[in-house]
Design a protein around this motif. Structure first.
Motif, PDB file in Angstrom:
ATOM      1  N   UNK A  98      59.836  59.976  12.896  1.00  0.00           N
ATOM      2  CA  UNK A  98      60.227  60.977  13.813  1.00  0.00           C
ATOM      3  C   UNK A  98      61.308  59.982  14.965  1.00  0.00           C
ATOM      4  N   UNK A  99      60.655  58.819  15.362  1.00  0.00           N
ATOM      5  CA  UNK A  99      61.330  58.000  16.069  1.00  0.00           C
ATOM      6  C   UNK A  99      61.454  56.672  15.542  1.00  0.00           C
ATOM      7  N   UNK A 100      62.592  56.035  15.396  1.00  0.00           N
ATOM      8  CA  UNK A 100      62.869  54.854  14.962  1.00  0.00           C
ATOM      9  C   UNK A 100      63.755  53.932  16.068  1.00  0.00           C
ATOM     10  N   UNK A 101      63.032  52.709  16.083  1.00  0.00           N
ATOM     11  CA  UNK A 101      63.510  51.732  17.089  1.00  0.00           C
ATOM     12  C   UNK A 101      64.324  50.793  16.060  1.00  0.00           C
ATOM     13  N   UNK A 102      65.742  50.698  16.061  1.00  0.00           N
ATOM     14  CA  UNK A 102      66.589  49.890  15.260  1.00  0.00           C
ATOM     15  C   UNK A 102      66.911  48.261  15.895  1.00  0.00           C
ATOM     16  N   UNK A 103      66.266  47.320  15.737  1.00  0.00           N
ATOM     17  CA  UNK A 103      66.341  46.136  16.217  1.00  0.00           C
ATOM     18  C   UNK A 103      64.814  45.503  16.597  1.00  0.00           C
ATOM     19  N   UNK A 104      64.777  44.308  16.605  1.00  0.00           N
ATOM     20  CA  UNK A 104      63.511  43.674  17.138  1.00  0.00           C
ATOM     21  C   UNK A 104      63.448  42.688  18.079  1.00  0.00           C
ATOM     22  N   UNK A 105      64.254  43.047  19.072  1.00  0.00           N
ATOM     23  CA  UNK A 105      64.493  41.871  20.412  1.00  0.00           C
ATOM     24  C   UNK A 105      63.657  42.474  21.341  1.00  0.00           C
ATOM     25  N   UNK A 106      63.836  42.056  22.500  1.00  0.00           N
ATOM     26  CA  UNK A 106      63.147  42.281  23.727  1.00  0.00           C
ATOM     27  C   UNK A 106      62.929  43.882  24.051  1.00  0.00           C
ATOM     28  N   UNK A 131      59.710  50.332  14.307  1.00  0.00           N
ATOM     29  CA  UNK A 131      60.442  49.288  14.685  1.00  0.00           C
ATOM     30  C   UNK A 131      61.147  48.611  13.370  1.00  0.00           C
ATOM     31  N   UNK A 132      62.310  48.442  13.050  1.00  0.00           N
ATOM     32  CA  UNK A 132      62.993  47.924  12.102  1.00  0.00           C
ATOM     33  C   UNK A 132      63.698  46.698  12.756  1.00  0.00           C
ATOM     34  N   UNK A 133      63.252  45.665  11.973  1.00  0.00           N
ATOM     35  CA  UNK A 133      63.883  44.128  12.635  1.00  0.00           C
ATOM     36  C   UNK A 133      64.216  43.468  11.377  1.00  0.00           C
ATOM     37  N   UNK A 134      65.548  42.743  11.492  1.00  0.00           N
ATOM     38  CA  UNK A 134      65.805  41.477  10.659  1.00  0.00           C
ATOM     39  C   UNK A 134      64.852  40.446  10.757  1.00  0.00           C
ATOM     40  N   UNK A 135      64.319  40.225  11.790  1.00  0.00           N
ATOM     41  CA  UNK A 135      63.451  38.971  11.958  1.00  0.00           C
ATOM     42  C   UNK A 135      62.254  39.216  11.321  1.00  0.00           C
ATOM     43  N   UNK A 194      70.067  46.947  18.823  1.00  0.00           N
ATOM     44  CA  UNK A 194      70.401  45.763  18.124  1.00  0.00           C
ATOM     45  C   UNK A 194      70.923  44.588  18.715  1.00  0.00           C
ATOM     46  N   UNK A 195      71.065  44.670  20.039  1.00  0.00           N
ATOM     47  CA  UNK A 195      71.348  43.325  20.766  1.00  0.00           C
ATOM     48  C   UNK A 195      72.539  42.823  20.377  1.00  0.00           C
ATOM     49  N   UNK A 196      72.934  41.619  20.606  1.00  0.00           N
ATOM     50  CA  UNK A 196      74.102  40.788  20.335  1.00  0.00           C
ATOM     51  C   UNK A 196      74.023  39.806  19.478  1.00  0.00           C
ATOM     52  N   UNK A 197      74.989  39.232  19.028  1.00  0.00           N
ATOM     53  CA  UNK A 197      74.975  38.018  17.920  1.00  0.00           C
ATOM     54  C   UNK A 197      75.792  36.749  18.688  1.00  0.00           C
TER      55      UNK A 197
END
Length: 494
Positions: A6-14, A37-41, A123-126
């Motif tokens: 139902x809900x997806x948070x994309x990014x694993x930062x703060x 929560x989907x995170x690359x880390x 997704x934050x910044x790089x």
């Protein structure tokens, strides 16, 4: 093959951690398939500012689980077990390679498709690389960036491999100044190189920058301003020399690059409206697609204090507050959350110094206090930025008390009138304390913290007894290394 939430948070930062906590507080434990929560880390969301502070200490450096979110706001420690207990699925070590907001799907590099009803983009910044400015050498063994734990581990390894060596820091902004302080703590000789006239050029006035540059110089740091590194000489896979545009050659045992960041918007280019380098959102953090919200570094949102002008902030306080606000709006679009009312806020602690900034550094800068550097004194100085309309638009203070910081924040938020800038310079803090301009002496209820901003290191919620003894121990340990063991490191909102 795929999963649906139902809900997806994309990014694993703060922002992801704070969004998850807000969801559970408002909705209760998530049901299966309700929130992920989907995170690359490969680790759960953590307080990213710790990487340039306690993590880099020469001894007793901070390590997980001590700085998982949300301890940076004196709140619960969200370990992987916390997410499991509350039904929040962590999909870690997963890279999303494409998104389709029309069909509400995300495609992972593994080939899996994950669908959603509501998406929160965090997704934050790089970190910008040397190659993006015509340089080269990012792949050298001793060239370091700092954005995630993998980067921090490399930086720690390099510092330990060259005690007493020479480090070249490229960039005079937040990351450059933070890493320089950490290198000094590790007994490495530091040279900071940047093309600007002074450090922290986007925030500091020349007078303010001069004070901090003098302080760093007293710690052995060398500043080379008005030029840049044109190339890096590499031998056996390592940088040995940094060559400047003016021809100077600097010996280098390691190089740290802090030349800015860019919001991670690529997945949504051409699908969502962009503005000022980020994803454009409204006051509820909602994008041009009603099913998608954006928060933190990646979001460009209207700032009420600036007359609704859209801004994007790369700062942990903004990540925390926009994440909470987006969740409140997503769970109850017609509810009481309303539009975000954010007071831009930044702060740092460098060595024995500590400053905060509120608002906007636009208008005439009016300095007060003693900006002269003395290694034996405890400084207290600052600046107010006065708009063309004669009102305080921004405020900076070094060495203030909690009441004084509250006073300058109130002056900015209320747009205190300044009939005479000479008087403002002469009176300084006294100006905002007199005539009822400051609420510091008056008790007032603490706001719930969804959108107010301006108190990044203060808790936005009361401490919950359910946290438990184990979490209290973690937080006590974190406070120890962060405030007592790291006096030499820069802190800007953790």
């Amino acid at each position: 093959m795929g999963r649906a939430f139902t809900y997806v948070i994309l990014g694993g930062g703060v922002a992801a951690g704070y969004a998850a906590l807000e969801f559970v507080r408002r909705r209760g434990d998530a049901a299966p398939g309700e929130l992920c929560i989907i995170s690359e880390e490969a680790v759960a969301p953590y307080e990213r500012p710790a990487l340039s502070k306690g993590y880099l200490l020469p001894e007793g450096g901070a390590r997980l689980p001590a700085f998982y979110t949300c301890v940076g706001a004196n709140d619960q420690l969200l370990t992987p077990d916390w997410y499991k207990k509350h039904g929040v699925e962590l999909i870690l070590g997963t890279k999303i390679i494409s998104a389709d907001v029309r069909w509400k799907t995300l495609l992972a590099s593994t080939g899996e498709t994950i669908s959603y009803k509501t998406l929160i983009v965090a997704t934050g910044a790089r970190a910008l690389k040397l190659e993006e400015f015509g340089g080269s050498g990012s792949d050298a063994e001793n060239v370091c960036y700092l954005r995630d734990i993998e980067d921090a581990d490399k930086l720690v390894f390099r510092m330990r491999s060259c005690p007493g060596g020479n480090a070249i820091v490229i960039g005079g902004g937040y990351i450059g100044m933070e890493c320089a302080a950490a290198l000094v703590a590790n007994k490495i000789k530091v040279t900071i190189v940047f093309p600007g006239k002074h450090c922290m050029g986007r925030l500091f006035t020349p007078k303010i920058a001069e004070f901090y540059e003098n302080y760093y110089t007293s710690k052995g740091v060398t500043f080379i301003k008005g030029t840049a590194v044109s190339s890096l000489e590499i031998s056996s896979g390592k940088v040995t020399t940094a060559i400047l545009r003016d021809g100077r050659r600097l010996p280098a045992d390691m190089v740290v690059v802090g030349i800015g960041a860019r919001a991670n918007t690529a997945l949504f280019e051409g699908q969502l409206v962009m503005e000022k380098g980020g994803i454009k959102v409204n006051g509820q953090m909602q994008t041009s697609n009603a099913s998608v919200y954006a928060v933190g570094d990646v979001a460009t949102f209207p700032v009420t204090l600036f007359g609704g002008d859209a801004r994007r902030f790369e700062h942990v306080d903004c990540a925390r507050r926009t994440a909470r606000h987006a969740v409140a709006a997503a769970l109850d679009p017609s509810g009481p959350a309303g539009d975000i009312d954010y007071l831009p806020f930044f702060y740092s602690r460098v060595f024995a110094l500590s400053w905060r900034f509120y608002g906007d550094n636009a208008g005439e800068a009016v300095h007060f206090g003693d900006l002269g550097f003395s290694a034996s004194s405890t400084p207290k100085f600052g600046a107010f930025w006065v708009s063309a309309a004669g009102r305080i638009a921004g405020a900076f203070l070094e060495g203030g008390s909690p009441e004084e910081y509250e006073a300058i924040a109130h002056a900015v938020r209320s747009g205190a009138a300044v009939p005479d800038v000479t008087q403002l310079a002469r009176e300084g803090l006294a100006f905002v304390f007199r005539d009822g301009r400051s609420p510091a002496a008056r008790p007032r209820p603490r706001p719930r913290g969804l959108s107010g901003g301006g108190g990044g290191d203060k808790p936005s919620y009361a401490w919950h007894a359910t946290v438990g003894v184990a979490v209290a121990v973690f937080i006590a340990a974190l406070a120890y290394w962060y405030d007592q063991k790291a006096p030499c490191l820069v802190k800007h909102s953790f």
